[in-house]
Design a protein around this motif. Structure first.
Motif, PDB file in Angstrom:
ATOM      1  N   VAL A 291      56.741  93.129  37.466  1.00 42.98           N
ATOM      2  CA  VAL A 291      56.086  93.896  38.519  1.00 42.98           C
ATOM      3  C   VAL A 291      56.219  93.121  39.826  1.00 42.98           C
ATOM      4  O   VAL A 291      56.086  91.891  39.844  1.00 42.98           O
ATOM      5  N   GLY A 292      56.488  93.838  40.904  1.00 47.93           N
ATOM      6  CA  GLY A 292      56.573  93.206  42.213  1.00 47.93           C
ATOM      7  C   GLY A 292      55.665  93.914  43.199  1.00 47.93           C
ATOM      8  O   GLY A 292      55.394  95.110  43.072  1.00 47.93           O
ATOM      9  N   HIS A 293      55.187  93.156  44.185  1.00 48.37           N
ATOM     10  CA  HIS A 293      54.356  93.704  45.263  1.00 48.37           C
ATOM     11  C   HIS A 293      54.989  93.333  46.592  1.00 48.37           C
ATOM     12  O   HIS A 293      55.423  92.184  46.776  1.00 48.37           O
ATOM     13  N   GLY A 294      55.032  94.281  47.496  1.00 50.14           N
ATOM     14  CA  GLY A 294      55.551  94.015  48.833  1.00 50.14           C
ATOM     15  C   GLY A 294      54.576  94.487  49.890  1.00 50.14           C
ATOM     16  O   GLY A 294      53.837  95.466  49.685  1.00 50.14           O
ATOM     17  N   TYR A 295      54.573  93.795  51.019  1.00 50.96           N
ATOM     18  CA  TYR A 295      53.719  94.156  52.146  1.00 50.96           C
ATOM     19  C   TYR A 295      54.502  93.885  53.416  1.00 50.96           C
ATOM     20  O   TYR A 295      55.217  92.873  53.510  1.00 50.96           O
ATOM     21  N   ASP A 296      54.387  94.776  54.373  1.00 52.53           N
ATOM     22  CA  ASP A 296      55.016  94.540  55.669  1.00 52.53           C
ATOM     23  C   ASP A 296      54.153  95.161  56.750  1.00 52.53           C
ATOM     24  O   ASP A 296      53.383  96.093  56.492  1.00 52.53           O
ATOM     25  N   VAL A 297      54.287  94.631  57.950  1.00 50.78           N
ATOM     26  CA  VAL A 297      53.522  95.095  59.106  1.00 50.78           C
ATOM     27  C   VAL A 297      54.385  94.935  60.352  1.00 50.78           C
ATOM     28  O   VAL A 297      55.163  93.980  60.458  1.00 50.78           O
ATOM     29  N   HIS A 298      54.292  95.899  61.248  1.00 53.53           N
ATOM     30  CA  HIS A 298      54.983  95.818  62.539  1.00 53.53           C
ATOM     31  C   HIS A 298      54.079  96.392  63.621  1.00 53.53           C
ATOM     32  O   HIS A 298      53.309  97.328  63.376  1.00 53.53           O
ATOM     33  N   ARG A 299      54.226  95.851  64.809  1.00 57.96           N
ATOM     34  CA  ARG A 299      53.476  96.295  65.983  1.00 57.96           C
ATOM     35  C   ARG A 299      54.088  97.592  66.517  1.00 57.96           C
ATOM     36  O   ARG A 299      55.307  97.758  66.508  1.00 57.96           O
ATOM     37  N   LEU A 300      53.240  98.484  67.009  1.00 59.79           N
ATOM     38  CA  LEU A 300      53.687  99.697  67.689  1.00 59.79           C
ATOM     39  C   LEU A 300      53.865  99.406  69.181  1.00 59.79           C
ATOM     40  O   LEU A 300      53.000  98.786  69.802  1.00 59.79           O
TER      41      LEU A 300
ATOM     42  N   GLY B  65      56.977 103.380  68.756  1.00 58.87           N
ATOM     43  CA  GLY B  65      57.753 103.045  67.573  1.00 58.87           C
ATOM     44  C   GLY B  65      57.438 101.627  67.138  1.00 58.87           C
ATOM     45  O   GLY B  65      56.676 100.914  67.795  1.00 58.87           O
ATOM     46  N   LEU B  66      58.038 101.215  66.047  1.00 61.62           N
ATOM     47  CA  LEU B  66      57.748  99.895  65.490  1.00 61.62           C
ATOM     48  C   LEU B  66      58.702  98.844  66.034  1.00 61.62           C
ATOM     49  O   LEU B  66      59.915  99.057  66.098  1.00 61.62           O
ATOM     50  N   LEU B  67      58.140  97.717  66.413  1.00 60.04           N
ATOM     51  CA  LEU B  67      58.898  96.609  66.988  1.00 60.04           C
ATOM     52  C   LEU B  67      59.376  95.677  65.887  1.00 60.04           C
ATOM     53  O   LEU B  67      58.594  95.283  65.018  1.00 60.04           O
ATOM     54  N   GLY B  68      60.652  95.345  65.919  1.00 65.44           N
ATOM     55  CA  GLY B  68      61.199  94.411  64.949  1.00 65.44           C
ATOM     56  C   GLY B  68      62.649  94.114  65.251  1.00 65.44           C
ATOM     57  O   GLY B  68      63.277  94.771  66.087  1.00 65.44           O
ATOM     58  N   HIS B  69      63.184  93.118  64.568  1.00 66.74           N
ATOM     59  CA  HIS B  69      64.576  92.710  64.762  1.00 66.74           C
ATOM     60  C   HIS B  69      65.533  93.786  64.267  1.00 66.74           C
ATOM     61  O   HIS B  69      66.524  94.089  64.903  1.00 66.74           O
ATOM     62  N   SER B  70      65.212  94.383  63.115  1.00 67.77           N
ATOM     63  CA  SER B  70      66.020  95.481  62.564  1.00 67.77           C
ATOM     64  C   SER B  70      65.442  96.785  63.117  1.00 67.77           C
ATOM     65  O   SER B  70      64.851  96.800  64.195  1.00 67.77           O
TER      66      SER B  70
ATOM     67  N   PHE C  37      67.622  88.475  54.965  1.00 68.93           N
ATOM     68  CA  PHE C  37      68.030  89.097  56.226  1.00 68.93           C
ATOM     69  C   PHE C  37      67.196  88.513  57.370  1.00 68.93           C
ATOM     70  O   PHE C  37      66.393  89.220  57.983  1.00 68.93           O
ATOM     71  N   PRO C  38      67.364  87.222  57.675  1.00 63.96           N
ATOM     72  CA  PRO C  38      66.497  86.570  58.668  1.00 63.96           C
ATOM     73  C   PRO C  38      66.634  87.174  60.068  1.00 63.96           C
ATOM     74  O   PRO C  38      67.723  87.573  60.477  1.00 63.96           O
ATOM     75  N   ASP C  39      65.507  87.199  60.782  1.00 62.94           N
ATOM     76  CA  ASP C  39      65.525  87.744  62.136  1.00 62.94           C
ATOM     77  C   ASP C  39      66.179  86.798  63.137  1.00 62.94           C
ATOM     78  O   ASP C  39      66.314  87.135  64.315  1.00 62.94           O
ATOM     79  N   THR C  40      66.623  85.666  62.669  1.00 63.32           N
ATOM     80  CA  THR C  40      67.382  84.739  63.516  1.00 63.32           C
ATOM     81  C   THR C  40      68.887  85.013  63.443  1.00 63.32           C
ATOM     82  O   THR C  40      69.664  84.386  64.155  1.00 63.32           O
ATOM     83  N   ASP C  41      69.283  85.937  62.588  1.00 65.55           N
ATOM     84  CA  ASP C  41      70.692  86.268  62.388  1.00 65.55           C
ATOM     85  C   ASP C  41      71.018  87.568  63.123  1.00 65.55           C
ATOM     86  O   ASP C  41      70.461  88.624  62.801  1.00 65.55           O
ATOM     87  N   GLU C  42      71.904  87.492  64.085  1.00 62.54           N
ATOM     88  CA  GLU C  42      72.260  88.656  64.905  1.00 62.54           C
ATOM     89  C   GLU C  42      72.895  89.784  64.090  1.00 62.54           C
ATOM     90  O   GLU C  42      72.907  90.933  64.534  1.00 62.54           O
ATOM     91  N   ARG C  43      73.414  89.485  62.890  1.00 66.75           N
ATOM     92  CA  ARG C  43      73.987  90.546  62.052  1.00 66.75           C
ATOM     93  C   ARG C  43      72.960  91.606  61.701  1.00 66.75           C
ATOM     94  O   ARG C  43      73.316  92.758  61.447  1.00 66.75           O
ATOM     95  N   TRP C  44      71.683  91.242  61.689  1.00 67.13           N
ATOM     96  CA  TRP C  44      70.641  92.170  61.259  1.00 67.13           C
ATOM     97  C   TRP C  44      69.916  92.821  62.427  1.00 67.13           C
ATOM     98  O   TRP C  44      69.015  93.623  62.209  1.00 67.13           O
ATOM     99  N   LYS C  45      70.316  92.500  63.672  1.00 66.17           N
ATOM    100  CA  LYS C  45      69.671  93.105  64.845  1.00 66.17           C
ATOM    101  C   LYS C  45      69.936  94.610  64.838  1.00 66.17           C
ATOM    102  O   LYS C  45      71.069  95.056  64.792  1.00 66.17           O
ATOM    103  N   GLY C  46      68.868  95.383  64.836  1.00 67.38           N
ATOM    104  CA  GLY C  46      68.968  96.835  64.826  1.00 67.38           C
ATOM    105  C   GLY C  46      69.442  97.422  63.508  1.00 67.38           C
ATOM    106  O   GLY C  46      69.776  98.602  63.440  1.00 67.38           O
ATOM    107  N   ALA C  47      69.473  96.616  62.443  1.00 64.96           N
ATOM    108  CA  ALA C  47      70.011  97.061  61.145  1.00 64.96           C
ATOM    109  C   ALA C  47      69.245  98.251  60.584  1.00 64.96           C
ATOM    110  O   ALA C  47      68.025  98.369  60.746  1.00 64.96           O
TER     111      ALA C  47
END
Length: 162
Positions: free
Chosen positions: A7-16, A34-39, A65-75
């Protein structure tokens, strides 16, 4: 015959914020913020991915998929979910089901949930009936109730058969 379950649990949060799209479960929802984030900041899909990775003890999406990696910007988070599915289903594991809850004061999400379910089922390559998505408000309490952000929780069951 099933030989193992996890069993796995996930949680995420982003600012509007203004000037961002609101994307949940791969659905672009009309809203003044909308939600603010790297992806694409899809809080629902991020929570689902973290649940899957957690079940398999593979860390979290920040590790993969670290937010320090430009490959994931806007992913596109659904594309990232496809990569997570490949990772967690190797070695004979399968996704039993996913149950997720979005915490948001506004907008009303019920009309969009069927498409969110379809998108996640497709990305994870599982039947639609194995994806449950719910939305709730927090009765104007906390950061989600004050419309400062959105959050999502997800749990999943992973199965391995012989």
């Amino acid at each position: 015959m099933i030989t193992d379950m996890r069993v796995g649990h996930g949680y995420d949060v982003h600012r509007l914020v203004e000037d961002r799209l609101l994307i949940l479960g791969g659905v672009t929802i009309p809203h003044e913020t909308g939600l603010l984030g790297h992806s694409d900041a899809d809080v629902l899909t991020h929570a689902v991915m973290d649940a899957l990775l957690g079940a398999m003890a593979l860390g979290d999406i920040g590790k993969h998929f670290p937010d320090t990696d430009e490959r994931w910007k806007g992913a596109d988070s659904l594309k990232l979910a496809e990569a997570v599915r490949e990772l967690v289903t190797k070695d004979g594991w399968s996704i039993g089901n996913v149950d997720a809850t979005i915490l948001a004061q506004a907008p009303k999400l019920a009309p969009h949930i069927p498409k969110m379910r379809e998108n996640l089922a497709k990305a994870l390559k599982i039947p639609l009936e194995r994806i449950s998505i719910k939305a709730t408000t927090e009765e104007h309490l906390g950061f989600t109730g004050e419309k400062l952000g959105m959050a999502a929780h997800a749990v999943c069951l992973m199965l391995k058969s012989i």
